[in-house]
Write a protein that holds these residues in place. Structure first.
Motif, short mmCIF file in Angstrom:
data_model
loop_
_atom_site.label_atom_id
_atom_site.label_comp_id
_atom_site.label_asym_id
_atom_site.label_seq_id
_atom_site.Cartn_x
_atom_site.Cartn_y
_atom_site.Cartn_z
N LEU A 164 -11.62 -22.60 -9.15
CA LEU A 164 -10.42 -23.02 -9.86
C LEU A 164 -9.91 -21.80 -10.60
O LEU A 164 -10.54 -21.31 -11.54
N VAL A 165 -8.77 -21.27 -10.16
CA VAL A 165 -8.31 -19.97 -10.62
C VAL A 165 -7.08 -20.13 -11.50
O VAL A 165 -6.13 -20.84 -11.15
N ARG B 54 -24.05 -14.58 -6.58
CA ARG B 54 -24.28 -15.99 -6.86
C ARG B 54 -23.05 -16.86 -6.61
O ARG B 54 -23.13 -18.09 -6.64
N PHE B 55 -21.90 -16.25 -6.36
CA PHE B 55 -20.67 -17.01 -6.13
C PHE B 55 -20.77 -17.92 -4.91
O PHE B 55 -20.04 -18.91 -4.81
N SER B 56 -21.65 -17.60 -3.98
CA SER B 56 -21.77 -18.42 -2.77
C SER B 56 -22.30 -19.82 -3.08
O SER B 56 -22.21 -20.72 -2.24
N LEU B 57 -22.84 -20.03 -4.28
CA LEU B 57 -23.31 -21.35 -4.67
C LEU B 57 -22.17 -22.31 -5.00
O LEU B 57 -22.36 -23.52 -5.07
N ALA B 58 -20.99 -21.77 -5.22
CA ALA B 58 -19.86 -22.60 -5.68
C ALA B 58 -19.28 -23.42 -4.54
O ALA B 58 -19.11 -22.93 -3.42
N ASP B 59 -18.94 -24.68 -4.84
CA ASP B 59 -18.24 -25.52 -3.88
C ASP B 59 -16.74 -25.28 -3.91
O ASP B 59 -16.01 -25.83 -3.08
N GLY B 60 -16.28 -24.47 -4.82
CA GLY B 60 -14.86 -24.15 -4.89
C GLY B 60 -14.59 -23.31 -6.13
O GLY B 60 -15.44 -23.16 -7.01
N TYR C 162 -18.49 -25.85 -9.35
CA TYR C 162 -17.29 -25.02 -9.24
C TYR C 162 -17.34 -23.87 -10.24
O TYR C 162 -18.01 -23.95 -11.27
N ILE C 163 -16.59 -22.84 -9.93
CA ILE C 163 -16.37 -21.77 -10.89
C ILE C 163 -14.92 -21.86 -11.37
O ILE C 163 -13.99 -21.88 -10.55
N TYR C 164 -14.76 -21.97 -12.69
CA TYR C 164 -13.42 -21.86 -13.27
C TYR C 164 -13.22 -20.39 -13.61
O TYR C 164 -13.96 -19.82 -14.41
N PHE C 165 -12.22 -19.78 -13.00
CA PHE C 165 -12.02 -18.35 -13.08
C PHE C 165 -10.83 -18.05 -13.98
O PHE C 165 -9.68 -18.15 -13.56
#
Length: 489
Positions: free
Chosen positions: A210-211, A202-208, A134-137
């Protein structure tokens, strides 16, 4: 008893990002008691001092590890601190992989990885260990929408974005002028832009995602993001995406996440004095002026701000930092010079009954929550924006760097809880303009409307964090996605 779920979280060597992900992890563990988080921090020269103080109060279910430091002198010296940070993160990836291998060999094994958007090379390493990633944004959903849209925008636009005559339409967001895109978008031939573009791809690698925002603040944006991701994720992920839990909600608005633990700075005479000073002021009469943990003004602009505050006749509490021609000069550390010596001659004496000047640092959330505060002149860093919203303080936007111009557009043109002063052709806000805007927020009719709207938004932010609130539900859905993934392994 539920099986312990172990998650790794990696940030970047910047206090605002590290503080945000630490607070997010605390919020996550408050809702999911059987989770355990290991926070991983790349470093430049040494750990961020303010972060070390935050880490002293962590619950036992959060561990932390600092990666071997990158020597700042080994980084390019002719680039911005933000670029230096990204390059340092890239250099830290081999040691990050070693740390992940060590964590994955322990019990319980790692299940998921949460990465800062500017450390998203880590997602590729997460896939090596078959982790949910995941990306924590930390910034707004509007900024996330821009980042996801950038590869397409890059192909569609051939000129510099600031030269576009028509506003840019970011999916789900209010139109924005090209000059209000983040600073590193402004020179498409630069290393800074190249790094951003690579990270966005590279964001397409994220499964979700968290914003750090909440539904009531950016509902239209998150709906557009969810629709966009429903259409794109299957194409990007291939067969491996079939095991990925809740495919309909890859974007989780989990904010507002703001610092709720102990102060990141020791209590001292200056911080205690400013709170005592506020006790003697009329409710909602004081303008708080601060440019965050990294923002700096030029000497010319510092002078104009001083004279503008004086000219306004309004009460103020100003956190002053030594001037610099670089707007984010303090982002990787504050110098030792006394900032008060750079103020106009006689300013402190002339404004003794009107305002209070504090050098370098003040307890921001404590100040913003005080009944005497009636406005906040802010650099529009997202942490400061959310603190102001949560505490119901109207704003004057003064963006300096990063995505802060976008935040200013959202605040002034979107939710309309702020005023924005006009910069002249040389990029300076003159004292007369400052005085007009300050009086307009603190006393004017337009300011009254802003005060009303910020109170409504404050209530919405509080509702989002309730047990049945939108952000709490989003955090639960995130947990369900992880549980579903484990069930299918």
């Amino acid at each position: 008893m539920a099986k312990t779920i172990h998650i790794a979280a990696v940030s970047i060597p910047a206090f605002s990002h590290q503080a945000s992900i630490i607070e997010f992890c605390k919020k996550l563990l408050h809702l999911h008691h059987h989770y355990h988080v290991t926070c991983i921090f790349p470093t430049i020269d040494a750990p961020v001092a303010a972060t070390l103080k935050l880490l002293q109060s962590l619950p036992s279910t959060i561990d932390f590890k600092f990666l071997p430091p990158v020597n700042k002198q080994d980084l390019p010296q002719d680039v911005s601190p933000a670029v230096q940070i990204q390059l340092a993160v890239s250099q830290s990836m081999p040691s990050f992989r070693d740390t992940m291998r060590s964590l994955h060999s322990t019990t319980p094994h790692l299940t998921a990885l949460i990465a800062d958007p500017f450390a998203n090379e880590a997602l590729e390493i997460g896939k090596e260990f078959n982790l949910l990633s995941y990306i924590y944004f930390p910034p707004s959903a509007m900024t996330l929408s821009l980042f996801l849209h950038l590869p397409k925008l890059h192909e569609e636009v051939s000129c510099e974005y600031r030269d576009l005559t028509e506003p840019i339409q970011i999916p789900g967001c209010i139109p924005i002028q090209g000059q209000d895109l983040p600073e590193h978008f402004q020179d498409r031939s630069s290393l800074a832009y190249d790094l951003i573009l690579k990270r966005c791809k590279r964001f397409s690698l994220a499964d979700g995602f968290l914003v750090n925002s909440f539904l009531e603040l950016e509902e239209g944006t998150v709906k557009a993001l969810q629709e966009q991701n429903r259409g794109n994720r299957g194409e990007n992920r291939g067969n491996r995406g079939k095991n990925r839990g809740n495919r309909d909600s890859p974007v989780f608005l989990v904010g507002p996440v703001i610092q709720t633990g102990p102060s990141s700075e020791p209590k001292g005479s200056e911080s205690e004095y400013c709170v005592r000073w506020l006790e003697n002021q009329i409710p909602k009469s004081v303008l708080y002026v601060s440019f965050g943990s990294g923002g700096t003004l030029s000497q010319e602009q510092m002078n104009e701000l001083a004279f503008g505050l004086e000219l306004s006749g309004q009460k103020f509490l100003w956190v002053v930092r030594a001037p610099s021609d670089s707007a984010n000069a303090a982002y990787l550390g504050v110098g030792n010079e006394d900032p008060l010596k750079f103020l106009p001659s006689g300013f402190i004496e002339r404004t003794k009954g009107q305002g209070l000047v504090i050098p370098s640092w003040a307890p921001q959330t404590q100040i913003l929550s005080h009944s005497s505060i009636g406005g906040f002149l802010t650099h529009c860093g997202w942490n400061s924006v959310l603190e102001s919203i949560v505490l119901g303080v109207p704003m004057i936007t003064w963006p300096l760097f990063a995505e802060q111009r976008m935040n200013a557009v959202l605040l002034t043109d979107g939710v309309k809880v702020a005023l924005r002063p006009k910069f002249d052709e040389n990029g300076i806000v003159k004292r007369e303009e400052i005085a007009v805007v300050v009086k307009g927020l603190m006393q004017g009719e337009e300011g009254n409307g802003i005060h009303h709207r910020i109170e409504v938004l404050k209530e919405a932010a509080a509702d989002a964090l309730k047990e049945d609130g939108s952000s709490t539900r989003a955090l639960s859905q995130f947990g369900n996605q992880i549980e579903n993934f484990l069930a299918l392994k």
